[in-house]
Design a protein around this motif. Structure first.
Motif, PDB file in Angstrom:
ATOM      1  N   UNK A 130       7.878  -8.733  -9.168  1.00 63.98           N
ATOM      2  CA  UNK A 130       8.836  -7.825  -8.547  1.00 63.98           C
ATOM      3  C   UNK A 130       8.109  -6.825  -7.672  1.00 63.98           C
ATOM      4  N   UNK A 131       8.783  -6.369  -6.630  1.00 67.04           N
ATOM      5  CA  UNK A 131       8.200  -5.315  -5.796  1.00 67.04           C
ATOM      6  C   UNK A 131       9.061  -4.075  -5.908  1.00 67.04           C
ATOM      7  N   UNK A 132       8.415  -2.989  -6.302  1.00 63.99           N
ATOM      8  CA  UNK A 132       9.151  -1.723  -6.362  1.00 63.99           C
ATOM      9  C   UNK A 132       9.270  -1.182  -4.943  1.00 63.99           C
ATOM     10  N   UNK A 133      10.475  -1.309  -4.387  1.00 63.05           N
ATOM     11  CA  UNK A 133      10.689  -0.917  -2.992  1.00 63.05           C
ATOM     12  C   UNK A 133      10.614   0.599  -2.817  1.00 63.05           C
ATOM     13  N   UNK A 134      10.983   1.319  -3.858  1.00 68.17           N
ATOM     14  CA  UNK A 134      10.936   2.784  -3.760  1.00 68.17           C
ATOM     15  C   UNK A 134       9.490   3.257  -3.620  1.00 68.17           C
ATOM     16  N   UNK A 135       8.598   2.699  -4.458  1.00 69.25           N
ATOM     17  CA  UNK A 135       7.188   3.090  -4.361  1.00 69.25           C
ATOM     18  C   UNK A 135       6.611   2.659  -3.022  1.00 69.25           C
ATOM     19  N   UNK A 136       7.029   1.495  -2.563  1.00 69.40           N
ATOM     20  CA  UNK A 136       6.562   1.004  -1.268  1.00 69.40           C
ATOM     21  C   UNK A 136       6.926   2.018  -0.175  1.00 69.40           C
ATOM     22  N   UNK A 137       8.143   2.506  -0.239  1.00 71.68           N
ATOM     23  CA  UNK A 137       8.615   3.485   0.742  1.00 71.68           C
ATOM     24  C   UNK A 137       7.865   4.800   0.648  1.00 71.68           C
ATOM     25  N   UNK A 138       7.630   5.256  -0.585  1.00 68.93           N
ATOM     26  CA  UNK A 138       6.910   6.518  -0.779  1.00 68.93           C
ATOM     27  C   UNK A 138       5.489   6.415  -0.218  1.00 68.93           C
ATOM     28  N   UNK A 139       4.853   5.284  -0.456  1.00 66.61           N
ATOM     29  CA  UNK A 139       3.486   5.094   0.033  1.00 66.61           C
ATOM     30  C   UNK A 139       3.470   4.972   1.559  1.00 66.61           C
ATOM     31  N   UNK A 140       4.466   4.289   2.101  1.00 65.24           N
ATOM     32  CA  UNK A 140       4.556   4.178   3.563  1.00 65.24           C
ATOM     33  C   UNK A 140       4.704   5.550   4.214  1.00 65.24           C
ATOM     34  N   UNK A 141       5.501   6.388   3.578  1.00 61.06           N
ATOM     35  CA  UNK A 141       5.666   7.752   4.107  1.00 61.06           C
ATOM     36  C   UNK A 141       4.347   8.498   4.087  1.00 61.06           C
ATOM     37  N   UNK A 142       3.607   8.352   2.980  1.00 59.78           N
ATOM     38  CA  UNK A 142       2.304   9.023   2.869  1.00 59.78           C
ATOM     39  C   UNK A 142       1.348   8.495   3.935  1.00 59.78           C
ATOM     40  N   UNK A 143       1.381   7.203   4.161  1.00 61.47           N
ATOM     41  CA  UNK A 143       0.492   6.608   5.176  1.00 61.47           C
ATOM     42  C   UNK A 143       0.863   7.069   6.580  1.00 61.47           C
ATOM     43  N   UNK A 144       2.158   7.151   6.832  1.00 64.15           N
ATOM     44  CA  UNK A 144       2.607   7.657   8.137  1.00 64.15           C
ATOM     45  C   UNK A 144       2.130   9.091   8.346  1.00 64.15           C
ATOM     46  N   UNK A 182       0.842  -0.794  -6.848  1.00 60.59           N
ATOM     47  CA  UNK A 182       0.808  -0.293  -5.466  1.00 60.59           C
ATOM     48  C   UNK A 182       0.055   1.024  -5.378  1.00 60.59           C
ATOM     49  N   UNK A 183       0.267   1.856  -6.394  1.00 63.59           N
ATOM     50  CA  UNK A 183      -0.378   3.172  -6.398  1.00 63.59           C
ATOM     51  C   UNK A 183      -1.899   3.057  -6.528  1.00 63.59           C
ATOM     52  N   UNK A 184      -2.342   2.068  -7.266  1.00 67.35           N
ATOM     53  CA  UNK A 184      -3.787   1.840  -7.419  1.00 67.35           C
ATOM     54  C   UNK A 184      -4.430   1.552  -6.064  1.00 67.35           C
ATOM     55  N   UNK A 185      -3.671   0.899  -5.197  1.00 66.41           N
ATOM     56  CA  UNK A 185      -4.205   0.626  -3.862  1.00 66.41           C
ATOM     57  C   UNK A 185      -4.132   1.858  -2.954  1.00 66.41           C
ATOM     58  N   UNK A 195      -6.920  13.238  -7.421  1.00 59.84           N
ATOM     59  CA  UNK A 195      -6.517  11.876  -7.027  1.00 59.84           C
ATOM     60  C   UNK A 195      -7.414  10.831  -7.686  1.00 59.84           C
ATOM     61  N   UNK A 196      -8.714  11.125  -7.725  1.00 58.27           N
ATOM     62  CA  UNK A 196      -9.650  10.168  -8.331  1.00 58.27           C
ATOM     63  C   UNK A 196      -9.375  10.013  -9.830  1.00 58.27           C
ATOM     64  N   UNK A 197      -9.137  11.145 -10.484  1.00 58.27           N
ATOM     65  CA  UNK A 197      -8.809  11.085 -11.916  1.00 58.27           C
ATOM     66  C   UNK A 197      -7.520  10.314 -12.153  1.00 58.27           C
ATOM     67  N   UNK A 198      -6.543  10.580 -11.303  1.00 50.43           N
ATOM     68  CA  UNK A 198      -5.263   9.909 -11.513  1.00 50.43           C
ATOM     69  C   UNK A 198      -5.360   8.411 -11.213  1.00 50.43           C
ATOM     70  N   UNK A 199      -6.295   8.054 -10.370  1.00 52.24           N
ATOM     71  CA  UNK A 199      -6.514   6.621 -10.115  1.00 52.24           C
ATOM     72  C   UNK A 199      -6.965   5.930 -11.406  1.00 52.24           C
ATOM     73  N   UNK A 200      -7.911   6.559 -12.100  1.00 51.35           N
ATOM     74  CA  UNK A 200      -8.398   5.976 -13.363  1.00 51.35           C
ATOM     75  C   UNK A 200      -7.269   5.899 -14.387  1.00 51.35           C
ATOM     76  N   UNK A 201      -6.485   6.975 -14.456  1.00 49.25           N
ATOM     77  CA  UNK A 201      -5.342   7.004 -15.371  1.00 49.25           C
ATOM     78  C   UNK A 201      -4.337   5.910 -15.029  1.00 49.25           C
ATOM     79  N   UNK A 202      -4.117   5.744 -13.740  1.00 52.14           N
ATOM     80  CA  UNK A 202      -3.127   4.761 -13.271  1.00 52.14           C
ATOM     81  C   UNK A 202      -3.547   3.338 -13.644  1.00 52.14           C
ATOM     82  N   UNK A 203      -4.855   3.070 -13.543  1.00 54.94           N
ATOM     83  CA  UNK A 203      -5.345   1.743 -13.941  1.00 54.94           C
ATOM     84  C   UNK A 203      -5.054   1.508 -15.425  1.00 54.94           C
TER      85      UNK A 203
END
Ligand SMILES: [Fe+2]
Length: 160
Positions: free
Chosen positions: A70-84, A21-24, A42-50
């Motif tokens: 499986x879907x990590x609901x916690x990460x989903x929530x964290x990303x939704x907050x960032x998007x909001x 999810x974080x990669x997206x 952020x760009x560096x961490x994207x490469x690291x995350x991959x």
């Protein structure tokens, strides 16, 4: 789920979903960061995350199960907050501060998750796997420290 081994697998799948999810999400965070250093972080961490996602794939292959499903609901929530937050109208400085805050929440969540699986891997006698997971854990700590420095830099700039 009947033993620590099952729990270990469950936690690895959860982390795999979190990294996927974080990669997206990271490209969007990089795009919206105003400060060049923050964008780069952020760009560096994207490469690291991959790479971290690959590492999890390797580990699951070694343990002979699929990391998917499986879907990590916690990460989903964290990303939704960032998007909001990104939908909010905010000056560049405030936007960067908010992005750092959201990213640090993500890092702390991952640090907790990887800390757990490193411990389980050791307990279950998978020392090589524990080393791999520790490498990711170290990277997450580093990413968090970099964000800390950027947040502090912001504070110093403001003081000037
Ligand atoms: Fe990660």
């Amino acid at each position: 789920m009947k033993d620590l081994n099952d729990l270990f697998k469950h936690q690895l799948k959860d982390l795999y979903s979190a990294e996927s999810q974080l990669i997206k999400a990271l490209p969007k965070m990089a795009k919206n960061a105003h400060d060049g250093k923050l964008k780069k972080a952020f760009e560096n961490h994207l490469e690291e995350t991959k790479e971290q996602k690959n590492r999890l794939e390797e580990i699951c292959k070694e343990l002979d199960f699929s990391p998917k499903g499986e879907t990590c609901k916690a990460m989903k929530g964290l990303i939704e907050e960032a998007e909001d937050f990104l939908k909010e109208d905010a000056p560049e400085e405030v936007r960067d501060a908010g992005l750092i805050a959201d990213a640090q929440r993500v890092e702390h969540y991952e640090i907790a998750g990887y800390g757990t699986v490193v411990r389980y891997a050791k307990e279950l006698g998978h020392s090589k796997i524990a080393e791999k997971l520790q490498k990711t854990l170290d990277e997450e700590y580093d990413a968090d420290n970099k964000l800390d420095k950027l947040a502090e830099g912001r504070l110093n700039k403001k003081a000037v």
